[in-house]
Design an enzyme around this catalytic site. Structure first.
Site, short mmCIF file in Angstrom:
data_model
loop_
_atom_site.label_atom_id
_atom_site.label_comp_id
_atom_site.label_asym_id
_atom_site.label_seq_id
_atom_site.Cartn_x
_atom_site.Cartn_y
_atom_site.Cartn_z
N TYR A 99 45.30 -36.14 35.78
CA TYR A 99 46.08 -35.24 36.62
C TYR A 99 46.16 -35.71 38.07
O TYR A 99 46.95 -35.19 38.84
CB TYR A 99 45.51 -33.81 36.56
N LYS B 151 36.71 -39.42 24.33
CA LYS B 151 37.47 -40.14 23.30
C LYS B 151 37.02 -41.60 23.38
O LYS B 151 37.81 -42.52 23.62
CB LYS B 151 38.97 -39.96 23.57
N ASP C 34 38.97 -34.77 19.55
CA ASP C 34 39.74 -34.22 18.43
C ASP C 34 38.81 -33.44 17.49
O ASP C 34 39.15 -32.35 17.00
CB ASP C 34 40.53 -35.31 17.67
N ASP D 126 41.17 -29.01 30.16
CA ASP D 126 42.33 -28.12 30.29
C ASP D 126 42.71 -27.58 28.91
O ASP D 126 42.88 -26.38 28.70
CB ASP D 126 43.50 -28.92 30.90
N ASP E 175 41.65 -23.68 27.02
CA ASP E 175 42.64 -22.74 26.51
C ASP E 175 42.33 -22.38 25.05
O ASP E 175 42.43 -21.22 24.64
CB ASP E 175 44.06 -23.34 26.57
#
Ligand code: IPM
Ligand code: MG
Length: 360
Positions: free
Chosen positions: A146, A195, A227, A251, A255
């Site tokens: 970001y 990851k 994942d 992020d 959620d």
């Protein structure tokens, strides 16, 4: 104590929910003998409408001069709002990203808790939700994808967009230390999410987290691929205590975790720098579809105010009073529309604020 708080009402339901949080804070101030000075600043769409930019330097300076910042929400409907016709760096969200960077708020704490009283709203099967869960997502907030360089170019008539994901070891170390510190006050387990089977930034993340872990022998550390973590959050959320992860993974996973609680309108968050300073905001968005209707749930913002008292001001008793008022209001059967269930009394945003303030 004198608390100097900058407020960002923001967009959508932001102004309504911040108003109710102030109502509760004011009651806390009276009861415990504090004085609170609020200074409002504009950010996001509200700032674009007045100043043409989502955050002004003056607003940043006001926030910097405060002890803490309490925020509602920013942003509008991305398909219909004129704010999203502006260049990306002039849109509402750019204001929030710029403020996080300017205030060096690198540690984002997002609790995801299953409230007993609201367990019925949890979308998971009862055999999973009955174990309960209470996790803290620690998201790195000022690095990674970001904040990396980005551009869109055209090469031989083909449009191409580039975003870059960069972390240096210092950025990883400071968030890892915060994560382990928080775990020490909880169930002493850290799940570091990355990851590392693909990304170099994740391999460095994992190496640095392992180094930091050496200073916390009491904390159990495990590594999990992002994942897999997305799956585990719906399969067995009770396994998690602290989830420590980089910006974009955090992020997305935060959620998911908040949705799994079934009550995103209840979840607070804190964004901290390396001092006591922090920005506190609900985990949910600006819900433009219900703005101004007095039906939004102010509880996440009220609980963010509680986190502010606890983390920025060390006022634990006062924070406990807010947390207990929230439990009490739920036990007394009051609900806003988003968490309404049969047999309860449905109330609006402002009434919910009154009911909470009465219980302080
Ligand atoms: C959040 C939001 C922001 C983010 C947006 C509004 C830039 O989604 O706080 O999670 O991605 O950080
Ligand atoms: Mg988000």
């Amino acid at each position: 104590m004198n608390l100097n708080i900058t407020c960002i009402p923001g967009d959508g339901i932001g102004p309504e929910i911040v108003r109710e949080a102030k109502k509760v804070l004011d009651k806390v101030a009276v009861k415990f003998g504090h004085t609170i000075t609020y200074t409002d600043i504009l950010m996001g769409g509200a700032s674009i409408d007045v100043h043409g930019v989502p955050l002004t330097e003056k607003a940043v300076a006001t926030a910097k001069a405060a002890d803490a910042v309490l925020m509602g929400s920013i942003g509008g409907d991305t398909s219909t709002s004129p704010w999203y016709k502006l260049a990306p760096n002039l849109r509402p969200e750019a204001g929030l990203l710029a403020l996080r960077k300017a205030l060096n708020l690198f540690a984002n704490l997002r609790p995801a808790v299953l409230y007993d009283e609201l367990a019925g709203a949890c979308p998971l099967k009862e055999e999973i939700s009955s174990a309960g869960f209470d996790m803290m997502i620690m998201r790195e907030l000022t690095g990674g994808l970001y904040f990396g360089e980005r551009k869109t170019v055209e090469e031989n008539g083909v449009r191409k967009a580039i975003d870059t994901l960069t972390y240096d070891e210092n950025e990883i170390r400071r968030i890892a230390i915060k994560g382990f510190d928080i775990a020490m006050k909880r169930k002493k387990k850290v799940t570091s999410v990355d990851k590392a089977n693909v990304l170099d930034s994740s391999r460095l993340w994992r190496a640095v987290v392992n180094e930091v872990a050496k200073d916390y022998p009491e904390v159990t550390l495990e590594h999990m691929l992002v994942d897999n973590c997305a799956m585990q959050l719906v399969k067995d959320p009770a396994q998690f205590d602290v989830i420590l992860t980089e910006n974009m993974f955090g992020d997305i996973l935060s959620d998911e975790a908040s949705m799994v609680t079934g009550s995103i309108g209840m979840l607070a968050s804190a964004s901290l720098n390396d001092t006591k300073f922090g920005l506190y905001e609900p985990s949910h968005g600006s819900a433009p579809d219900i703005a101004g209707k007095d039906i939004a749930n102010p509880i996440a913002t009220v609980l963010s105010a509680s986190m502010m008292l606890r983390y920025s001001f060390d006022l634990d008793k006062e924070a406990d009073a807010i947390d207990q008022a929230v439990r009490k209001v739920l036990q007394d059967g009051y609900r806003t529309g988003d968490i309404m269930s049969e047999g309860c009394t449905q109330v609006g945003c402002s009434r919910m604020g009154d009911l909470l303030a009465e219980r302080i």
